[in-house]
Every structure is written in C-alpha cells, then in structure tokens.
Motif scaffolding. Structure first.
Motif, PDB file in Angstrom:
ATOM      1  N   VAL A  89       1.846 -16.256 -20.183  1.00 42.60           N
ATOM      2  CA  VAL A  89       0.525 -16.295 -19.552  1.00 42.60           C
ATOM      3  C   VAL A  89       0.147 -14.861 -19.196  1.00 42.60           C
ATOM      4  CG1 VAL A  89      -0.840 -17.110 -17.595  1.00 42.60           C
ATOM      5  CG2 VAL A  89       0.879 -18.613 -18.633  1.00 42.60           C
ATOM      6  N   TYR A  90      -1.003 -14.449 -19.655  1.00 40.09           N
ATOM      7  CA  TYR A  90      -1.475 -13.093 -19.404  1.00 40.09           C
ATOM      8  C   TYR A  90      -2.513 -13.150 -18.291  1.00 40.09           C
ATOM      9  CZ  TYR A  90       1.140 -11.683 -23.449  1.00 40.09           C
ATOM     10  OH  TYR A  90       2.185 -11.432 -24.325  1.00 40.09           O
ATOM     11  N   LEU A  91      -2.196 -12.466 -17.200  1.00 42.98           N
ATOM     12  CA  LEU A  91      -3.038 -12.487 -16.015  1.00 42.98           C
ATOM     13  C   LEU A  91      -3.755 -11.159 -15.849  1.00 42.98           C
ATOM     14  CD1 LEU A  91      -0.507 -14.163 -13.560  1.00 42.98           C
ATOM     15  CD2 LEU A  91      -2.609 -15.202 -14.408  1.00 42.98           C
ATOM     16  N   CYS A  92      -4.981 -11.246 -15.458  1.00 41.88           N
ATOM     17  CA  CYS A  92      -5.778 -10.069 -15.167  1.00 41.88           C
ATOM     18  C   CYS A  92      -6.098 -10.076 -13.679  1.00 41.88           C
ATOM     19  CB  CYS A  92      -7.062 -10.109 -15.996  1.00 41.88           C
ATOM     20  SG  CYS A  92      -8.235  -8.796 -15.656  1.00 41.88           S
ATOM     21  N   ALA A  93      -6.157  -8.906 -13.082  1.00 42.78           N
ATOM     22  CA  ALA A  93      -6.523  -8.789 -11.669  1.00 42.78           C
ATOM     23  C   ALA A  93      -7.458  -7.606 -11.504  1.00 42.78           C
ATOM     24  CB  ALA A  93      -5.275  -8.600 -10.804  1.00 42.78           C
ATOM     25  N   SER A  94      -8.235  -7.632 -10.427  1.00 45.91           N
ATOM     26  CA  SER A  94      -9.089  -6.484 -10.137  1.00 45.91           C
ATOM     27  C   SER A  94      -9.060  -6.200  -8.643  1.00 45.91           C
ATOM     28  CB  SER A  94     -10.520  -6.714 -10.627  1.00 45.91           C
ATOM     29  OG  SER A  94     -11.180  -7.719  -9.875  1.00 45.91           O
ATOM     30  N   SER A  95      -9.444  -4.989  -8.278  1.00 47.81           N
ATOM     31  CA  SER A  95      -9.439  -4.615  -6.865  1.00 47.81           C
ATOM     32  C   SER A  95     -10.440  -3.514  -6.597  1.00 47.81           C
ATOM     33  CB  SER A  95      -8.041  -4.140  -6.439  1.00 47.81           C
ATOM     34  OG  SER A  95      -7.751  -2.856  -6.965  1.00 47.81           O
ATOM     35  N   TYR A  96     -10.856  -3.443  -5.312  1.00 46.25           N
ATOM     36  CA  TYR A  96     -11.548  -2.272  -4.809  1.00 46.25           C
ATOM     37  C   TYR A  96     -10.508  -1.174  -4.603  1.00 46.25           C
ATOM     38  CZ  TYR A  96     -15.713  -4.954  -3.476  1.00 46.25           C
ATOM     39  OH  TYR A  96     -16.844  -5.725  -3.469  1.00 46.25           O
ATOM     40  N   LEU A  97     -10.975   0.006  -4.316  1.00 48.36           N
ATOM     41  CA  LEU A  97     -10.065   1.076  -3.935  1.00 48.36           C
ATOM     42  C   LEU A  97     -10.158   1.401  -2.461  1.00 48.36           C
ATOM     43  CD1 LEU A  97     -10.306   3.478  -6.963  1.00 48.36           C
ATOM     44  CD2 LEU A  97      -8.626   1.726  -6.462  1.00 48.36           C
ATOM     45  N   ALA A  98     -10.990   0.740  -1.706  1.00 45.83           N
ATOM     46  CA  ALA A  98     -11.102   1.004  -0.279  1.00 45.83           C
ATOM     47  C   ALA A  98     -11.609  -0.251   0.390  1.00 45.83           C
ATOM     48  CB  ALA A  98     -12.033   2.182  -0.017  1.00 45.83           C
ATOM     49  N   GLY A  99     -11.522  -0.278   1.718  1.00 48.11           N
ATOM     50  CA  GLY A  99     -12.017  -1.435   2.430  1.00 48.11           C
ATOM     51  C   GLY A  99     -10.956  -2.000   3.341  1.00 48.11           C
ATOM     52  N   VAL A 100     -11.292  -3.078   3.988  1.00 46.22           N
ATOM     53  CA  VAL A 100     -10.391  -3.683   4.956  1.00 46.22           C
ATOM     54  C   VAL A 100      -9.096  -4.133   4.288  1.00 46.22           C
ATOM     55  CG1 VAL A 100     -10.089  -5.593   6.551  1.00 46.22           C
ATOM     56  CG2 VAL A 100     -12.273  -4.405   6.436  1.00 46.22           C
ATOM     57  N   ARG A 101      -9.212  -4.776   3.145  1.00 48.26           N
ATOM     58  CA  ARG A 101      -8.026  -5.257   2.428  1.00 48.26           C
ATOM     59  C   ARG A 101      -7.766  -4.294   1.276  1.00 48.26           C
ATOM     60  NH1 ARG A 101      -7.762 -11.699   2.454  1.00 48.26           N
ATOM     61  NH2 ARG A 101      -5.616 -11.184   2.928  1.00 48.26           N
ATOM     62  N   TYR A 102      -7.304  -3.131   1.673  1.00 47.69           N
ATOM     63  CA  TYR A 102      -7.157  -2.025   0.735  1.00 47.69           C
ATOM     64  C   TYR A 102      -6.307  -2.420  -0.452  1.00 47.69           C
ATOM     65  CZ  TYR A 102      -6.049   2.663  -0.907  1.00 47.69           C
ATOM     66  OH  TYR A 102      -5.906   3.788  -1.666  1.00 47.69           O
ATOM     67  N   ASN A 103      -6.864  -2.238  -1.620  1.00 52.11           N
ATOM     68  CA  ASN A 103      -6.131  -2.421  -2.865  1.00 52.11           C
ATOM     69  C   ASN A 103      -5.666  -3.851  -3.131  1.00 52.11           C
ATOM     70  OD1 ASN A 103      -6.313  -0.002  -4.105  1.00 52.11           O
ATOM     71  ND2 ASN A 103      -4.504   0.857  -3.153  1.00 52.11           N
ATOM     72  N   GLU A 104      -6.135  -4.805  -2.335  1.00 49.50           N
ATOM     73  CA  GLU A 104      -5.700  -6.165  -2.628  1.00 49.50           C
ATOM     74  C   GLU A 104      -6.198  -6.570  -4.007  1.00 49.50           C
ATOM     75  OE1 GLU A 104      -7.189  -9.093   0.006  1.00 49.50           O
ATOM     76  OE2 GLU A 104      -5.972 -10.701  -0.830  1.00 49.50           O
ATOM     77  N   GLN A 105      -5.323  -7.146  -4.780  1.00 43.90           N
ATOM     78  CA  GLN A 105      -5.663  -7.534  -6.135  1.00 43.90           C
ATOM     79  C   GLN A 105      -5.986  -9.026  -6.173  1.00 43.90           C
ATOM     80  OE1 GLN A 105      -2.760  -6.108  -8.998  1.00 43.90           O
ATOM     81  NE2 GLN A 105      -2.626  -4.137  -7.970  1.00 43.90           N
TER      82      GLN A 105
END
Lengths: 116, 114
Positions: A89-105
C-alpha cells in the motif's frame, strides 16, 4: 475540508508493467511525502517534496521508482517494470511547515498495488 | 541506523481494563507522533508530542514523551471495543527546508474483547 486524496485506490498489474500512482495533497500544504506499507517491511519512508523539489531520493527502493510533483500540488509516483515485491500500500501525506501542529503529516487513503 | 520499536506488537484485552503501549527509539528526537489505523484504512493522527515531558489526552487515550529516555507511552484507560485498531508511533526527523520524515514503529495490533 478536503483531505489528501490518492488514485487509484486499488491497482492490479502484471509483472514488468509500469504503474503511476497519484496524490493530491491538502490545499496549501507545501510538503508532500510518499510512504510504503508492506507486510515484510512495515511503514517505510520513500521520498518527500518541498514545493516541486525532491532533495533526497535515497529512500526510493530502486531506480525503477521515480516521483515528481508539479505546480506545488499533485505528485505522481511511478514504478517501472514492476516486480512482485513492489506489492504494497502506497501512502501519501502532506503537511504545512508552520503552525500550531508543526509538521504534522496528514495521510491519504493509500493505493493498494498488487503485482501478479 | 534509527530504530523505533513498539511493544507489545499484539495486545488482546478485555473491555474495562487498562494497558500501556511502549515506543522506544534509538536516536535523539523531540517529535513523536501516534497514529491509529483501522483495517483497510489509512493513518489517523492521534497525538503530536513535541517536547520532553509532553502529555496529551483524548478520551480514554493518553500519550506521553520522555526524550531523555527516548520513550513514549500510549495508555489506554477502561478500554472499549471501539478502540480496537493498530496503533503506530512515529519519530520525526527534520530534513532540509523544514520538512521531516517519519520513522515508524512496527505497530501494535490492539484487540478489545467484550
């Protein structure tokens, strides 16, 4: 709001064929990641993008694997000459680079690839 | 080589009981994540732990992080059937330009019996 989407959800292919897996990240997320989940290897990191750039490709399992991202949005993971060990299973994730939940994917639903 | 180890890998417990899942990692990091995965589904974020001593609670689940011991725990209180799932911890490592890669533990398959 819309989450990370991936297509296709399932892909069955014959050994030796090429496949393309698509990921559409959450709007505004600049970082995008690909992971693979298989019975033998668990969850493993493959590659990440910052914008359209992938600075480190060392996580890709072999040179049959490649990935690109265009317009800072959609990404495609391509596997050439598929082998049975590519089944996963190939999973993709994305994230912000800043914010309250820093780097959460945030993960997409995944593409289940079966190589016959 | 970074290693992230969870234990136990399989856990079968009765409703109403308490239990703890442990996550040990081999290299310094102050970013620890817990995810839940239901069969055939993707990963759902549960907790983000970003500093030594961090403790987060959501319902019957509580996660903590000890960066000095390189240990995180996920504690389940008075388990209910709906918590049956596989739980993963993941350690985050910053790569260039602020993005990070996650290194996952093997996962703990939790089954809660009535």
């Amino acid at each position: 709001g819309a989450g990370v989407s991936q297509s296709p959800s399932n892909k069955v292919t014959e050994k030796g064929k090429d496949v393309e897996l698509r990921c559409d990240p959450i709007s505004g997320h600049t970082a995008l990641y690909w992971y693979r989940q298989s019975l033998g290897q668990g969850l493993e990191f493959l590659i990440y993008f910052q914008g359209n750039s992938a600075p480190d490709k060392s996580g890709l399992p072999s040179d049959r694997f490649s990935a690109e991202r265009t317009g800072g949005s959609v990404s495609t993971l391509t596997i050439q000459r598929t082998q049975q060990e590519d089944s996963a299973v190939y999973l993709c994730a994305s994230s912000y680079l800043a914010g309250v939940r820093y780097n959460e994917q945030f993960f997409g639903p995944g593409t289940r690839l079966t190589v016959l | 080589e970074l290693k992230v180890e969870q234990n136990p890998l399989f856990l079968s417990m009765q409703e109403g009981k308490n239990y703890t899942i442990y996550c040990n990692y081999s290299t310094t990091s102050d970013r620890l994540y817990w995810y839940r995965q239901d069969p055939g589904k993707s990963l759902e974020s549960l907790f983000v732990l970003l500093s030594n001593g961090a403790v987060k609670q959501e319902g019957r689940l509580m996660a903590s992080l000890d960066t000095k011991a390189r240990l995180s725990t996920l504690h389940i209180t008075a388990a209910v059937h709906d918590l049956s799932a596989t739980y993963f911890c993941a350690v985050g490592f910053i790569v260039i330009q602020g993005a990070q890669k996650l290194v996952f533990g093997q996962g703990t398959r939790l089954t809660i019996n009535p």
